[in-house]
Every structure is written in C-alpha cells, then in structure tokens.
Design a protein around this motif. Structure first.
Motif, PDB file in Angstrom:
ATOM      1  N   UNK A   1      11.815  14.545  10.879  1.00 30.50           N
ATOM      2  CA  UNK A   1      10.826  13.483  11.038  1.00 30.50           C
ATOM      3  C   UNK A   1       9.841  13.824  12.157  1.00 30.50           C
ATOM      4  N   UNK A   2      10.356  14.319  13.279  1.00 33.04           N
ATOM      5  CA  UNK A   2       9.475  14.703  14.387  1.00 33.04           C
ATOM      6  C   UNK A   2       8.537  15.829  13.956  1.00 33.04           C
ATOM      7  N   UNK A   3       9.052  16.782  13.215  1.00 34.49           N
ATOM      8  CA  UNK A   3       8.213  17.873  12.728  1.00 34.49           C
ATOM      9  C   UNK A   3       7.173  17.347  11.733  1.00 34.49           C
ATOM     10  N   UNK A   4       7.575  16.436  10.881  1.00 37.20           N
ATOM     11  CA  UNK A   4       6.647  15.849   9.912  1.00 37.20           C
ATOM     12  C   UNK A   4       5.519  15.104  10.625  1.00 37.20           C
ATOM     13  N   UNK A   5       5.856  14.397  11.699  1.00 32.87           N
ATOM     14  CA  UNK A   5       4.813  13.701  12.454  1.00 32.87           C
ATOM     15  C   UNK A   5       3.909  14.676  13.192  1.00 32.87           C
ATOM     16  N   UNK A   6       4.435  15.829  13.592  1.00 32.07           N
ATOM     17  CA  UNK A   6       3.603  16.857  14.195  1.00 32.07           C
ATOM     18  C   UNK A   6       2.589  17.370  13.174  1.00 32.07           C
ATOM     19  N   UNK A   7       3.047  17.621  11.955  1.00 29.65           N
ATOM     20  CA  UNK A   7       2.146  18.054  10.879  1.00 29.65           C
ATOM     21  C   UNK A   7       1.131  16.958  10.585  1.00 29.65           C
ATOM     22  N   UNK A   8       1.597  15.741  10.515  1.00 30.54           N
ATOM     23  CA  UNK A   8       0.730  14.594  10.246  1.00 30.54           C
ATOM     24  C   UNK A   8      -0.363  14.486  11.307  1.00 30.54           C
TER      25      UNK A   8
END
Length: 150
Positions: A38-45
C-alpha cells in the motif's frame, strides 16, 4: 500548422498526460494486500499525480488561450460548460480531496504493522468516492470536447 492548431495539439496531449493517469490512481492502491504494498502504491500514485498536475495546468492554459484567440468559443455552451466543470474539478483538490487524503497519509506514515488497518478502508472509501466524482466530471468534459453538443 497555425498557432491555434499547435495549441490544440498541446491541449490534446495535455488531456492525455493530465487526465489519463488520474483515471488509474484509485485502481493502483486498491490492489495492495499488505501495508508495504500500500505504501509503495501510494508512492506510485504520488508520482503519477505530478503528471496530472502538469497536464491539468497545460490543459487549462491551452484551453483558455484557444478561447482568447477565438473569442466566439466563450459563446459556445460546450466550451463554457467544460471550463466551468474543469474549474469545479480543480477545486476538488484543495477543498475536498486534500482534507480526506491527509488522514490516509498520516495512517500510512504512522503504521508499523504490515496488515492494512480497517480504518484505512473507511478513510480511503471516503476519498475514493470523491475521486470517482471528479473522474466523472472529467469524463463529461471529454464528451463535451469531442461531441460539442451545444
């Protein structure tokens, strides 16, 4: 190619650059199964959001400049409606989305467990509800720009 046609080209590329990533930003984070994902996904986002901001700014500037070059556009219902909807969508960021994203960011920052807490889903659901509304506004703008119905 006239200056107006050049602006139109910039406008179309800006729509792709600015709106395209915006339509997948929810999808990117909804597939995360762990807090690390989730943290990585928010970084991409967050990285995609930069494209949205640059594209959206170019979109507004090129659209208004085309209207300044051809003032009759301000008498066209599809143009004025698109412009008003775009301004409404722009206000979503600071007025609606930012206050709902701050608790999500805080939760991500302060979480040490790898399990995604239930509170995240509640907070994200509220945020994504308004992001979907914004996406619908952008879809309406695209339809107006393509069809020019009135």
């Amino acid at each position: 190619m006239t200056f107006y046609n050049f602006l139109l080209l910039i406008h179309v590329f800006s729509a792709i650059l600015g709106m395209g990533p915006g339509f997948v930003m929810i999808y990117i984070v909804t597939k995360a199964k762990t807090m690390a994902e989730l943290k990585h996904a928010y970084l991409i986002r967050n990285r995609l959001h930069h494209f949205v901001m640059v594209g959206g700014t170019l979109l507004l500037l090129s659209g208004v400049t085309m209207g300044a070059i051809r003032p009759y556009l301000f008498q066209m219902g599809w143009y004025v409606t698109s412009l008003v909807l775009f301004i409404i969508a722009l206000t979503f960021g600071p007025v609606i989305l930012s206050p709902r994203s701050k608790p999500v960011k805080a939760l991500l920052k302060n979480s040490s467990d790898d399990k995604i807490p239930d509170a995240y889903y509640v907070l994200a659901g509220k945020l994504f509800f308004y992001e979907r509304i914004e996406n619908m506004i952008f879809l309406m703008i695209i339809v107006l720009m393509v069809l020019k119905p009135f």
